[in-house]
Motif scaffolding. Structure first.
Motif, short mmCIF file in Angstrom:
data_model
loop_
_atom_site.label_atom_id
_atom_site.label_comp_id
_atom_site.label_asym_id
_atom_site.label_seq_id
_atom_site.Cartn_x
_atom_site.Cartn_y
_atom_site.Cartn_z
N MET A 1 0.59 -1.33 -0.04
CA MET A 1 -0.03 -0.05 -0.08
C MET A 1 0.93 1.30 0.24
O MET A 1 2.12 1.24 0.52
CB MET A 1 -0.76 0.05 1.22
CG MET A 1 -0.75 0.63 2.35
SD MET A 1 -1.51 0.36 3.85
CE MET A 1 -1.29 -1.35 3.96
N LYS A 2 0.43 2.39 -0.30
CA LYS A 2 0.94 3.75 -0.38
C LYS A 2 1.59 3.97 1.00
O LYS A 2 1.02 3.74 1.97
CB LYS A 2 0.05 4.80 -0.66
CG LYS A 2 0.79 6.00 -1.56
CD LYS A 2 -0.49 6.94 -2.05
CE LYS A 2 0.22 7.81 -2.67
NZ LYS A 2 -0.74 8.72 -3.48
N ARG A 3 2.83 4.34 0.94
CA ARG A 3 3.45 4.30 2.14
C ARG A 3 3.18 5.40 3.26
O ARG A 3 2.98 5.17 4.35
CB ARG A 3 5.18 4.78 1.84
CG ARG A 3 6.17 4.21 2.63
CD ARG A 3 7.45 3.85 1.96
NE ARG A 3 7.26 2.90 0.91
CZ ARG A 3 8.32 2.58 -0.10
NH1 ARG A 3 9.25 3.29 -0.08
NH2 ARG A 3 7.98 1.67 -0.99
N LYS A 4 2.46 6.51 2.76
CA LYS A 4 2.01 7.51 3.47
C LYS A 4 0.78 6.87 4.07
O LYS A 4 0.51 7.43 5.42
CB LYS A 4 1.50 8.60 2.13
CG LYS A 4 0.64 9.63 3.16
CD LYS A 4 -0.25 10.32 2.00
CE LYS A 4 0.91 11.02 1.00
NZ LYS A 4 0.52 12.36 0.84
N LEU A 5 0.05 5.99 3.70
CA LEU A 5 -1.14 5.52 4.12
C LEU A 5 -0.61 4.69 5.21
O LEU A 5 -1.30 4.58 6.58
CB LEU A 5 -2.10 4.77 3.22
CG LEU A 5 -3.23 4.06 3.62
CD1 LEU A 5 -4.33 5.32 4.33
CD2 LEU A 5 -4.10 3.24 2.46
N VAL A 108 -4.61 13.63 3.36
CA VAL A 108 -5.76 12.65 3.81
C VAL A 108 -5.77 12.59 5.28
O VAL A 108 -4.80 12.81 5.95
CB VAL A 108 -5.31 11.18 3.01
CG1 VAL A 108 -3.94 10.66 3.41
CG2 VAL A 108 -6.40 10.23 3.61
#
Ligand SMILES: Nc1ncnc2c1ncn2[C@@H]1O[C@H](COP(=O)(O)OP(=O)(O)O)[C@@H](O)[C@H]1O
Lengths: 350, 303
Positions: A1-5, A108
């Motif tokens: 998954m996206k690292r930021k998430l 987000v």
């Protein structure tokens, strides 16, 4: 998954082991309704959207966390997170609302809650006996009352004013909104007079969207969901009206489609008396007179309709509610009081 | 509005009309509404659809989010989503009217980071290792220019190899396949599976109830999805991808409301949430036949 998430999930971690726990193949996107980041229209404003939800499975592949992901412009998520966080710290409410934490960055925001298993009331309600319905409804409304009382202590900032709310004043903007949407002047005037006669009510924090889909039954207790607009409405009995109306519609969808709730409530229709008594019993629990209860009922249909119009929902969505508004005004025809018209036939509350 | 589902059913005349409409200066959304069949249009559906279609990007693990490519961009729905996640995005389509439409769309939306060009997915006009992410949405739903149309299975390896070539090491390819839209047995369901399906369909034909027959045949044909679930990861690996993750999109690409890892226990958890989910669904998931349950299959493959 996206690292930021992943980083945000770890920041909102409730148990200190998410870093190890999050697996790509245990990550389900649910209710994927809006883009994050949101689409920007030519005029430059963000299109209102609800982002998506995520179900995180635990190591044993059972649901462990429920995570709401929203664009940063959504103000309700943060509100809900702080309400749930506060309520869950109350020993009495620990089983009613999930443990919850939030995290956000520039793009987000998310809200991580423990997953609440349970059967939505929405699914069990239609098959219940009348007696089970009455009992469960009283229990759920009792839980909602406790939440409201405790929240007033835990989150004192939510109550805007300790002074009584004058129903007519509180409904003024909504009535104007309805007028702009084409509701006839005499309808609005009758409602305005009816509301004036009902006087004022003490402010009480309301859930705001208490309907059967937001209620779960699990291991012998009721749990409530969806606190995004908790406390915005502060008119006591509002949740009760919303809950009773939706329960009745779910049990009798055909009757609900054929006639307005307000008219049916004031009639001899099947279960009408049961609903009237449920409302009056809750009114008594809240220390309200039947006349005040009738005033709140009028306030409720007016406010709910205006809310939908304000949100820009298409006409088909709010037209049925406009019919409720008209039905309430019809009951006030010839100077009748709403209290007599709606509750006049009610048998004495049990 | 879904590029894959809608475009595949559009005639060349409709595409030409779409391009002509935006050429006259009609805003692109309005042009779509005018040209699309009314039952498929509807402002609400289109906006919501478009908004949610790019959220699979949150499932992607990339080192850099700089440059993305949409190899069969259609009306540009996915490209628009990519443009909100990547610094720059390249849109390609083999059909000239669609490229023209996309140019008008992104000009109108002032999406300065989108570049559009006309090219087929089997011969990408880029050097090796150019992109962080490549998207092939609606794969197999439309003909791929440059590949012999008499041989649809040839499209898959040809395009996958091209996508792999233009991806940087660590980059990700998205392949979205709506199995309903794929030409029949495009992936070769395998000898035993096809023979079984043929046999059962043959038996169904004996029943004189036409409506029942059609429904039953459709159900049986769903088993061909098992072939998609098996063949695509194999072909991705053959094309040089190292890690492949499979997902289902439910109920459809047009309404991508749920994205579920294509794994037995994840599907079981998902079906467990569906209060109304029927018993047979859970049984199929339990037996690891879950590809049968979903029309839309997505593969994320890392270079
Ligand atoms: N903590 C939780 N555990 C389990 N399910 C949840 C949880 N929170 C939300 N849900 C599920 O997600 C649905 C939507 O959540 P809700 O809070 O009502 O958000 P929305 O504002 O998007 O309607 C609920 O009806 C419920 O099924």
């Amino acid at each position: 998954m996206k690292r930021k998430l992943r980083e945000l999930l770890v920041a909102a971690d409730l148990d200190g082991d998410l870093t190890r726990e999050i697996r790509d193949d245990g990550f389900l996107i649910l209710e994927n309704y809006g883009a994050i980041p949101p689409a920007v229209r030519r005029s430059g404003y963000y299109v209102w959207n609800r982002g998506f939800n995520v179900l995180l499975l635990g190591r044993d592949d059972t649901p462990r966390y429920f995570c709401k992901c929203r664009p940063i412009a959504d103000a309700n998520l943060e509100r809900e997170t702080s309400v749930l966080h506060a309520l869950n710290h109350d020993p009495e409410l620990r089983s009613v609302v999930p443990r919850t934490r939030g995290a956000r960055d520039g793009e987000v925001q998310l809200q991580l809650s423990e997953f609440m298993p349970g059967r939505p009331y929405e699914y069990t309600l239609p098959g219940m006996t009348e007696r089970a319905w009455v009992e469960s409804m009283a229990q759920i409304l009792g839980v909602a009352r406790t939440v409201s009382t405790r929240a007033a202590h835990l989150l004192p900032g939510l109550l805007t004013e300790p002074a009584p709310v004058v129903l007519r004043v509180a409904a003024a903007d909504a009535l104007t909104e309805l007028g702009a949407a084409g509701v006839a002047e005499d309808v609005l005037q009758r409602l305005d007079r009816g509301l004036a006669r009902a006087g004022s009510v003490p402010p009480v924090l309301q859930h705001g969207d208490l309907w059967p889909a937001n209620v779960l039954w699990h291991e012998g207790s009721w749990r409530l969901l969806d606190f995004e607009i908790f406390g915005i409405v502060q008119i006591p009995l509002y949740d009760v009206c919303h809950f009773v109306r939706n329960c009745w519609s779910l049990r009798e969808p055909h009757a609900a489609a054929a006639a307005t709730w307000v008219a049916r409530l004031a009639s001899d229709a099947r279960d009408a008396d049961l609903c009237r008594r449920a409302i009056l019993r809750e009114a008594r629990n809240l220390g309200l007179e039947p006349a005040q209860a009738a005033g709140v009922l009028a306030y409720y249909v007016v406010d709910l309709t205006a809310q939908l119009i304000r949100r820009g929902t298409p006409r088909v969505a709010w037209d049925p509610l406009v019919r409720e508004v008209r039905a309430a005004a019809d009951l006030l025809h010839g100077g009748a009081t709403l209290h007599d018209a709606v509750f006049g036939r009610a048998s004495v509350p049990a | 509005m879904d590029a894959a589902g809608v475009m595949s059913s559009w005639s060349d005349e409709a595409l030409a009309q779409l391009a002509a409409t935006v050429r006259r200066g009609t805003p692109w959304r309005q042009a779509l509404l005018e040209v699309a069949q009314p039952s498929r249009s509807g402002e609400g559906t289109e906006h919501r659809t478009e908004d949610a279609r790019g959220n699979w990007l949150w499932l992607v693990d990339l080192e850099r989010w700089e440059c993305a490519l949409d190899v069969q961009g259609g009306i540009g729905t996915t490209t628009a989503a990519l443009s909100r996640h990547f610094a720059s995005v390249h849109y390609l389509d083999a059909a000239r009217p669609l490229v023209e439409f996309a140019r008008a769309r992104f000009r109108e939306d002032r999406s300065a980071n989108v570049a559009c060009a006309q090219a087929g997915a089997s011969a990408l006009p880029y050097g090796p290792a150019t992109f962080d992410c490549v998207v092939w949405d609606g794969a197999l739903g439309r003909r791929v220019a440059g590949v012999a149309t008499a041989d649809p299975p040839a499209a898959l390896p040809a395009v996958l190899a091209e996508c792999r070539r233009v991806l940087r090491p660590g980059g990700c390819l998205y392949v979205g396949i709506a199995t309903g839209a794929a030409p029949e047995r495009v992936l070769g369901a395998g000898l035993i599976l096809s023979a079984l399906i043929r046999m059962v369909v043959g038996l169904i034909r004996v029943v004189p109830l036409w409506a029942w027959r059609r429904r039953a045949t459709r159900r049986v044909r769903r088993f061909e999805r098992l072939a998609v679930a098996r063949a695509v990861p194999r072909q991705l690996r053959a094309a040089g991808f190292t890690r492949v993750q499979a997902y289902y999109i439910d109920p459809s690409f047009q309404q991508p409301w749920n994205i579920i890892p294509a794994r037995r226990r994840a599907v079981l958890a998902y079906e467990g949430l569906q209060i109304t989910s029927a018993g047979p669904r859970r049984w199929l998931a339990w037996l690891s036949l879950h590809p049968v349950l979903f029309d839309c299959h997505v593969f994320l493959a890392y270079a």
